[in-house]
Scaffold this active site. Structure first.
Site, PDB file in Angstrom:
ATOM      1  N   ARG A 189      -0.801  -0.674   1.572  1.00  0.00           N
ATOM      2  CA  ARG A 189      -1.891  -0.767   2.546  1.00  0.00           C
ATOM      3  C   ARG A 189      -3.186  -0.293   1.907  1.00  0.00           C
ATOM      4  O   ARG A 189      -3.297   0.875   1.532  1.00  0.00           O
ATOM      5  CB  ARG A 189      -1.577   0.095   3.771  1.00  0.00           C
ATOM      6  CG  ARG A 189      -0.272  -0.261   4.469  1.00  0.00           C
ATOM      7  CD  ARG A 189       0.039   0.774   5.541  1.00  0.00           C
ATOM      8  NE  ARG A 189       1.324   0.518   6.172  1.00  0.00           N
ATOM      9  CZ  ARG A 189       1.883   1.335   7.073  1.00  0.00           C
ATOM     10  NH1 ARG A 189       1.243   2.452   7.427  1.00  0.00           N
ATOM     11  NH2 ARG A 189       3.050   1.039   7.608  1.00  0.00           N
ATOM     12  N   ASP A 214      -7.207   0.594   2.245  1.00  0.00           N
ATOM     13  CA  ASP A 214      -8.070   1.110   3.305  1.00  0.00           C
ATOM     14  C   ASP A 214      -9.313   0.243   3.493  1.00  0.00           C
ATOM     15  O   ASP A 214      -9.568  -0.689   2.717  1.00  0.00           O
ATOM     16  CB  ASP A 214      -8.493   2.547   2.987  1.00  0.00           C
ATOM     17  CG  ASP A 214      -7.351   3.537   3.108  1.00  0.00           C
ATOM     18  OD1 ASP A 214      -6.389   3.236   3.831  1.00  0.00           O
ATOM     19  OD2 ASP A 214      -7.432   4.606   2.476  1.00  0.00           O
ATOM     20  N   TYR A 254      -3.934   0.902  -9.790  1.00  0.00           N
ATOM     21  CA  TYR A 254      -5.247   0.800  -9.167  1.00  0.00           C
ATOM     22  C   TYR A 254      -6.318   0.966 -10.241  1.00  0.00           C
ATOM     23  O   TYR A 254      -6.135   1.710 -11.206  1.00  0.00           O
ATOM     24  CB  TYR A 254      -5.444   1.886  -8.112  1.00  0.00           C
ATOM     25  CG  TYR A 254      -4.790   1.609  -6.781  1.00  0.00           C
ATOM     26  CD1 TYR A 254      -5.492   0.975  -5.755  1.00  0.00           C
ATOM     27  CD2 TYR A 254      -3.470   1.985  -6.548  1.00  0.00           C
ATOM     28  CE1 TYR A 254      -4.894   0.720  -4.532  1.00  0.00           C
ATOM     29  CE2 TYR A 254      -2.858   1.733  -5.313  1.00  0.00           C
ATOM     30  CZ  TYR A 254      -3.584   1.098  -4.320  1.00  0.00           C
ATOM     31  OH  TYR A 254      -2.996   0.834  -3.105  1.00  0.00           O
ATOM     32  N   ARG A 287      -8.830   7.701  -4.234  1.00  0.00           N
ATOM     33  CA  ARG A 287     -10.232   8.047  -4.010  1.00  0.00           C
ATOM     34  C   ARG A 287     -10.460   9.561  -4.065  1.00  0.00           C
ATOM     35  O   ARG A 287     -11.504  10.029  -4.538  1.00  0.00           O
ATOM     36  CB  ARG A 287     -10.704   7.472  -2.686  1.00  0.00           C
ATOM     37  CG  ARG A 287     -10.810   5.948  -2.693  1.00  0.00           C
ATOM     38  CD  ARG A 287     -11.017   5.401  -1.304  1.00  0.00           C
ATOM     39  NE  ARG A 287     -12.194   5.988  -0.678  1.00  0.00           N
ATOM     40  CZ  ARG A 287     -12.405   5.984   0.645  1.00  0.00           C
ATOM     41  NH1 ARG A 287     -11.508   5.453   1.470  1.00  0.00           N
ATOM     42  NH2 ARG A 287     -13.497   6.528   1.132  1.00  0.00           N
TER      43      ARG A 287
END
Length: 254
Positions: A49, A51, A109, A194
Protein backbone atom coordinates in the site's frame (compact mmCIF):
# COMPACT_ATOMS: atom_id res chain seq x y z
CA UNK A 1 -8.67 -17.88 -12.65
CA UNK A 2 -6.12 -15.66 -10.98
CA UNK A 3 -3.94 -13.10 -12.71
CA UNK A 4 -1.02 -10.87 -11.77
CA UNK A 5 -1.01 -7.42 -13.34
CA UNK A 6 2.08 -5.20 -13.45
CA UNK A 7 1.33 -1.47 -13.34
CA UNK A 8 2.99 1.88 -12.67
CA UNK A 9 1.48 5.16 -11.52
CA UNK A 10 2.09 8.79 -10.72
CA UNK A 11 0.64 9.10 -7.21
CA UNK A 12 0.35 12.91 -7.20
CA UNK A 13 -3.43 13.19 -7.36
CA UNK A 14 -4.26 9.95 -5.55
CA UNK A 15 -4.89 9.41 -1.86
CA UNK A 16 -2.71 6.33 -1.88
CA UNK A 17 -3.19 2.86 -3.32
CA UNK A 18 -6.01 1.51 -1.18
CA UNK A 19 -9.71 2.18 -1.71
CA UNK A 20 -11.08 4.61 0.89
CA UNK A 21 -14.28 6.59 1.36
CA UNK A 22 -14.55 10.12 -0.06
CA UNK A 23 -11.11 10.09 -1.71
CA UNK A 24 -9.78 8.82 -5.03
CA UNK A 25 -7.26 5.96 -4.92
CA UNK A 26 -5.25 4.01 -7.49
CA UNK A 27 -6.98 0.77 -6.54
CA UNK A 28 -10.43 2.27 -7.09
CA UNK A 29 -9.57 3.57 -10.55
CA UNK A 30 -7.86 0.32 -11.57
CA UNK A 31 -10.70 -1.91 -10.34
CA UNK A 32 -13.31 0.24 -12.08
CA UNK A 33 -11.34 0.09 -15.34
CA UNK A 34 -10.82 -3.68 -15.13
CA UNK A 35 -14.49 -4.22 -14.32
CA UNK A 36 -15.52 -2.22 -17.39
CA UNK A 37 -13.36 -4.03 -19.92
CA UNK A 38 -13.94 -7.50 -18.43
CA UNK A 39 -17.64 -6.89 -17.73
CA UNK A 40 -17.51 -8.39 -14.26
CA UNK A 41 -16.71 -7.03 -10.80
CA UNK A 42 -12.97 -7.01 -10.17
CA UNK A 43 -11.33 -6.51 -6.77
CA UNK A 44 -7.57 -6.31 -6.90
CA UNK A 45 -4.97 -6.87 -4.17
CA UNK A 46 -1.68 -4.98 -4.34
CA UNK A 47 1.80 -6.10 -3.35
CA UNK A 48 1.87 -3.16 -0.96
CA UNK A 49 0.00 0.00 0.00
CA UNK A 50 1.51 3.29 -1.07
CA UNK A 51 0.47 6.44 0.80
CA UNK A 52 -1.01 9.66 -0.54
CA UNK A 53 1.23 11.23 -3.19
CA UNK A 54 3.62 8.26 -3.38
CA UNK A 55 4.48 6.88 -6.83
CA UNK A 56 5.14 3.38 -8.16
CA UNK A 57 7.41 2.52 -11.07
CA UNK A 58 6.47 -1.11 -10.48
CA UNK A 59 3.45 -2.37 -8.58
CA UNK A 60 2.10 -5.92 -8.83
CA UNK A 61 -1.55 -6.71 -8.13
CA UNK A 62 -3.59 -9.88 -8.35
CA UNK A 63 -7.24 -10.33 -9.19
CA UNK A 64 -9.64 -13.19 -9.93
CA UNK A 65 -11.62 -13.43 -13.14
CA UNK A 66 -13.99 -16.08 -14.53
CA UNK A 67 -12.58 -15.67 -18.05
CA UNK A 68 -9.47 -16.90 -19.79
CA UNK A 69 -7.79 -13.62 -20.76
CA UNK A 70 -5.53 -12.69 -23.63
CA UNK A 71 -2.77 -10.69 -21.87
CA UNK A 72 -1.89 -8.51 -24.83
CA UNK A 73 -5.50 -7.58 -25.53
CA UNK A 74 -6.30 -6.85 -21.87
CA UNK A 75 -3.26 -4.62 -21.41
CA UNK A 76 -4.04 -2.78 -24.65
CA UNK A 77 -7.70 -2.21 -23.75
CA UNK A 78 -6.85 -1.30 -20.16
CA UNK A 79 -4.36 1.38 -21.21
CA UNK A 80 -6.95 2.91 -23.51
CA UNK A 81 -9.31 3.68 -20.63
CA UNK A 82 -6.92 4.20 -17.72
CA UNK A 83 -6.06 7.85 -16.96
CA UNK A 84 -2.65 9.10 -18.09
CA UNK A 85 -1.19 8.75 -14.60
CA UNK A 86 -1.68 4.94 -14.47
CA UNK A 87 -0.13 2.47 -16.92
CA UNK A 88 -0.54 -1.30 -17.30
CA UNK A 89 2.54 -3.20 -18.48
CA UNK A 90 2.06 -6.96 -18.27
CA UNK A 91 -0.55 -9.55 -17.36
CA UNK A 92 0.29 -13.05 -16.10
CA UNK A 93 -1.87 -16.11 -15.55
CA UNK A 94 -0.87 -17.53 -12.14
CA UNK A 95 -1.81 -20.43 -9.83
CA UNK A 96 -5.04 -19.89 -7.91
CA UNK A 97 -3.19 -19.55 -4.59
CA UNK A 98 -0.63 -16.99 -5.81
CA UNK A 99 -0.76 -13.78 -3.77
CA UNK A 100 0.70 -10.44 -4.84
CA UNK A 101 1.39 -9.36 -1.27
CA UNK A 102 2.26 -12.50 0.65
CA UNK A 103 4.35 -14.22 -2.04
CA UNK A 104 6.65 -11.21 -2.47
CA UNK A 105 9.94 -11.76 -0.63
CA UNK A 106 11.48 -8.32 -1.22
CA UNK A 107 10.46 -4.79 -2.10
CA UNK A 108 12.66 -1.91 -3.18
CA UNK A 109 11.85 1.76 -2.73
CA UNK A 110 13.67 4.74 -4.20
CA UNK A 111 13.58 8.20 -2.68
CA UNK A 112 14.58 11.19 -4.81
CA UNK A 113 16.03 14.43 -3.45
CA UNK A 114 16.96 17.42 -5.59
CA UNK A 115 19.47 19.97 -4.33
CA UNK A 116 18.46 22.49 -6.99
CA UNK A 117 15.01 23.98 -7.34
CA UNK A 118 13.56 22.30 -10.41
CA UNK A 119 10.00 23.12 -11.56
CA UNK A 120 9.84 19.81 -13.44
CA UNK A 121 10.48 17.77 -10.31
CA UNK A 122 8.22 19.56 -7.84
CA UNK A 123 5.88 16.52 -7.66
CA UNK A 124 8.60 13.89 -8.05
CA UNK A 125 11.45 14.80 -5.70
CA UNK A 126 12.05 16.53 -2.37
CA UNK A 127 13.68 19.88 -2.94
CA UNK A 128 16.31 20.32 -0.24
CA UNK A 129 17.93 23.74 -0.46
CA UNK A 130 20.72 23.08 2.04
CA UNK A 131 23.83 20.93 1.32
CA UNK A 132 23.76 17.33 2.52
CA UNK A 133 26.77 15.22 3.55
CA UNK A 134 26.14 12.11 1.43
CA UNK A 135 29.11 10.24 2.93
CA UNK A 136 27.71 10.57 6.46
CA UNK A 137 24.22 9.69 5.23
CA UNK A 138 25.58 6.47 3.73
CA UNK A 139 27.46 5.68 6.92
CA UNK A 140 24.22 6.07 8.86
CA UNK A 141 22.19 4.12 6.27
CA UNK A 142 24.52 1.13 6.64
CA UNK A 143 23.56 0.93 10.32
CA UNK A 144 19.99 0.03 9.30
CA UNK A 145 21.23 -3.39 8.15
CA UNK A 146 22.26 -4.24 11.73
CA UNK A 147 18.70 -4.02 13.05
CA UNK A 148 15.44 -5.92 12.64
CA UNK A 149 13.03 -3.96 14.83
CA UNK A 150 11.99 -0.65 13.27
CA UNK A 151 9.35 0.47 15.74
CA UNK A 152 10.99 3.91 15.79
CA UNK A 153 10.17 4.37 12.10
CA UNK A 154 6.53 3.27 12.24
CA UNK A 155 3.26 5.14 12.46
CA UNK A 156 1.23 4.68 15.61
CA UNK A 157 -2.01 3.73 13.88
CA UNK A 158 -2.43 0.58 11.83
CA UNK A 159 -2.98 -3.14 12.05
CA UNK A 160 0.72 -4.10 12.18
CA UNK A 161 1.28 -7.15 14.39
CA UNK A 162 5.05 -6.68 14.68
CA UNK A 163 7.73 -4.21 13.62
CA UNK A 164 10.47 -6.58 12.43
CA UNK A 165 11.85 -6.20 8.91
CA UNK A 166 14.79 -7.92 7.23
CA UNK A 167 16.82 -5.12 5.69
CA UNK A 168 18.92 -6.07 2.64
CA UNK A 169 20.17 -2.77 1.21
CA UNK A 170 20.18 0.92 2.16
CA UNK A 171 22.40 3.44 0.38
CA UNK A 172 22.54 6.87 -1.26
CA UNK A 173 23.86 7.77 -4.71
CA UNK A 174 24.47 11.24 -6.07
CA UNK A 175 23.98 12.21 -9.72
CA UNK A 176 24.73 15.91 -10.11
CA UNK A 177 22.09 17.82 -8.17
CA UNK A 178 20.01 14.69 -7.55
CA UNK A 179 20.33 12.22 -4.67
CA UNK A 180 18.66 8.82 -4.83
CA UNK A 181 18.16 6.64 -1.76
CA UNK A 182 17.65 2.93 -2.39
CA UNK A 183 16.24 0.73 0.34
CA UNK A 184 15.36 -2.96 -0.02
CA UNK A 185 13.74 -5.23 2.57
CA UNK A 186 11.32 -8.12 2.88
CA UNK A 187 8.62 -5.77 4.19
CA UNK A 188 8.10 -2.16 5.20
CA UNK A 189 6.00 -0.56 7.89
CA UNK A 190 3.54 2.18 7.08
CA UNK A 191 5.42 5.45 6.60
CA UNK A 192 8.73 3.74 7.36
CA UNK A 193 10.79 4.84 4.34
CA UNK A 194 9.81 8.51 4.64
CA UNK A 195 10.66 8.52 8.36
CA UNK A 196 14.05 6.91 7.67
CA UNK A 197 14.80 9.45 4.92
CA UNK A 198 13.83 12.28 7.25
CA UNK A 199 16.27 11.03 9.88
CA UNK A 200 19.06 10.47 7.35
CA UNK A 201 18.57 14.00 6.04
CA UNK A 202 19.05 15.25 9.62
CA UNK A 203 22.36 13.37 9.65
CA UNK A 204 23.29 14.88 6.30
CA UNK A 205 22.76 18.45 7.47
CA UNK A 206 24.52 17.92 10.79
CA UNK A 207 21.43 18.08 12.97
CA UNK A 208 21.89 14.46 14.06
CA UNK A 209 25.12 12.52 14.63
CA UNK A 210 25.58 8.99 13.36
CA UNK A 211 25.67 7.74 16.96
CA UNK A 212 22.40 9.53 17.70
CA UNK A 213 20.86 7.99 14.59
CA UNK A 214 21.75 4.51 15.83
CA UNK A 215 20.42 5.34 19.31
CA UNK A 216 17.18 6.44 17.64
CA UNK A 217 16.78 3.01 15.99
CA UNK A 218 17.74 1.08 19.13
CA UNK A 219 15.30 3.04 21.29
CA UNK A 220 12.26 1.50 19.54
CA UNK A 221 10.54 4.74 20.48
CA UNK A 222 8.42 6.48 17.83
CA UNK A 223 8.75 9.83 19.60
CA UNK A 224 12.50 9.80 18.91
CA UNK A 225 12.08 9.80 15.11
CA UNK A 226 12.73 12.84 12.95
CA UNK A 227 9.97 14.26 10.81
CA UNK A 228 8.94 12.31 7.73
CA UNK A 229 10.27 13.32 4.33
CA UNK A 230 7.61 14.53 1.85
CA UNK A 231 5.65 11.93 -0.09
CA UNK A 232 6.46 13.22 -3.58
CA UNK A 233 10.02 11.87 -3.54
CA UNK A 234 9.04 8.25 -2.82
CA UNK A 235 8.64 5.48 -5.41
CA UNK A 236 7.84 1.79 -5.05
CA UNK A 237 10.45 0.61 -7.55
CA UNK A 238 10.57 -3.18 -7.56
CA UNK A 239 8.71 -6.18 -6.16
CA UNK A 240 10.44 -9.58 -6.12
CA UNK A 241 8.97 -13.08 -6.05
CA UNK A 242 10.55 -16.55 -5.69
CA UNK A 243 11.77 -18.08 -8.95
CA UNK A 244 9.82 -21.29 -8.35
CA UNK A 245 6.61 -19.24 -8.31
CA UNK A 246 7.33 -17.73 -11.68
CA UNK A 247 8.19 -21.11 -13.18
CA UNK A 248 4.51 -21.88 -12.81
CA UNK A 249 3.40 -18.63 -14.38
CA UNK A 250 2.55 -18.14 -18.04
CA UNK A 251 4.55 -15.02 -18.83
CA UNK A 252 3.79 -12.90 -21.88
CA UNK A 253 5.94 -9.81 -22.26
CA UNK A 254 4.69 -7.07 -24.53
Amino acid sequence: MRYFLEIAYDGTRFHGWQVQPNAISVQEVLDDSLSKILRETINSTGSGRTDTGVHASQQLVHFDCSQHLDPQQVVYRLNRILPDDISAYNLYLVPDDAHARYDAFARTYHYHVTLRKDPFKRYYAWYHSKPLDVEKMNEAAAILLKYEDFTTFSKVKGDTKHYRCNMYEAFWQQHGYELIFTIRANRFLRGMVRLIVGALADVGRGKLTIAQFEQMIASQDRSQASGAAPSEGLYLARVEYPENLFQKITQIKL
